[in-house]
Design a protein around this motif. Structure first.
Motif: not given
Length: 329
Positions: A244-245, A270-272, A293-295, A312-314
């Motif tokens: 995200y960062r 929750d992270h990727i 993106m966050y759903l 979470v979608l990267a």
């Protein structure tokens, strides 16, 4: 031609077969409740449309197979995972991975902490020598000639770790129980960090770690997994970056990045995480995280069959020189 990779993480919240008592204080799903739950999960997977998805709180691989059968986009995807130990004192949810990309190496499950780690908890005689929930690892062929090591994790929650000590005379047993949970989460993080460092020393391949960390990105356990404060060792930079960062297309107008609500507090747990190969700021980058993106709209409505976590979608865009041209054969 550039190629896009899509990684996602999804805590589905207690996916178990109907009639199965997965927790002592939870009523098993009826057939109707089960069908509603797997239908909803299948719809979320199709919305994600990700190439590789890490899942948490899986009590049954058969239940996950039932989910995939209801999808439009994952009926032929590979399912990697394992059922909880049936001989354990109580069922513990496991993690899983589904992928539409080829698997180069079979799934590996890490149950024991590496390097003979043994961490002592307050008031507990025997040290912790295993992960709270096993770590799942697989090597995925992201593109021709490009392998990515993918890890799925679910670190210890913040739920106080009571050990039948509420009647003890020591003050604030809740505080001690919370400390045990914090130490266990830190132990999970340390064990995972060792696994990541080990694999990076052996082979220089991109790494993606995704899952439910039960803590925000700035928390010490999450930072331990990322390798905060570490510097390249023997020329190898095995630090990870919170996707995200480092995303290159951040839209502040829809910046609603939370995945969990507790006591009316919105937080992202929750992270990727990605290695330097997918960090746009790294000279070693083979691609870049272009968007995360966050759903999470379902968390507001709180349907009984829905998860209490956001998805979470990267999106990762590979550089053109990374993708081998297709053969004319």
């Amino acid at each position: 031609m550039q190629q896009e990779l899509r990684f996602a993480t999804f805590n589905v919240c207690n996916l178990a077969l109907p009639g199965t008592k997965y927790y002592e204080d939870q009523i098993p799903y009826s057939a109707e409740e089960y069908d509603a739950k797997i239908t909803w999960i299948a719809q979320q997977l199709d919305r994600l449309d990700a190439d590789v998805i890490g899942l948490q709180e899986i009590f049954s691989q058969q239940a996950l197979s039932d989910v995939l059968a209801k999808t439009q986009k994952y009926r032929h995807a590979q399912q990697l995972g394992f059922d909880p130990d049936p001989d354990a004192d109580h069922l513990t949810p496991s993690v899983a991975m589904i992928t539409r990309l080829p698997v180069l190496a079979g799934a590996t499950v890490f149950r024991d902490l590496p390097h003979q780690l043994a961490i002592t908890l307050p008031g507990v005689a025997h040290p912790v020598t295993h992960f709270t929930r096993p770590i799942l690892h697989a090597q995925i062929e992201a593109a021709p000639g490009l392998a990515v090591d993918v890890f799925v994790c679910h670190l210890k929650s913040k739920l106080p770790d009571y050990r039948n000590d509420l009647d003890d005379e020591l003050p604030d047993q809740t505080g001690i129980a919370m400390l045990r949970s914090l130490i266990r989460r830190g132990t999970d993080a340390l064990g995972l960090r060792h696994l990541l460092s080990d694999i990076k020393q052996v082979q220089r391949k991109p790494i993606v770690v995704m899952g439910d960390f039960n803590d925000v990105a700035d928390a010490i356990p999450t930072q331990m997994v990322m390798g905060l404060g570490k510097y390249p060792l023997n020329g190898v930079d095995d630090r990870l970056f919170e996707s995200y960062r480092i995303q290159s297309r951040r839209d502040v107008l829809r910046d609603v990045g939370y995945t969990h609500i507790h006591d009316n507090s919105y937080e992202t747990i929750d992270h990727i995480l990605v290695s330097e190969e997918f960090n746009p700021g790294s000279p070693s980058a083979l691609g870049e995280v272009v968007e995360v993106m966050y759903l999470n709209d379902h968390m507001v409505f709180r349907q009984a069959y829905a998860s209490d976590h956001g998805l979470v979608l990267a999106r990762i865009l590979l550089h053109e020189q990374t993708v081998e041209p297709a053969s004319d054969d």
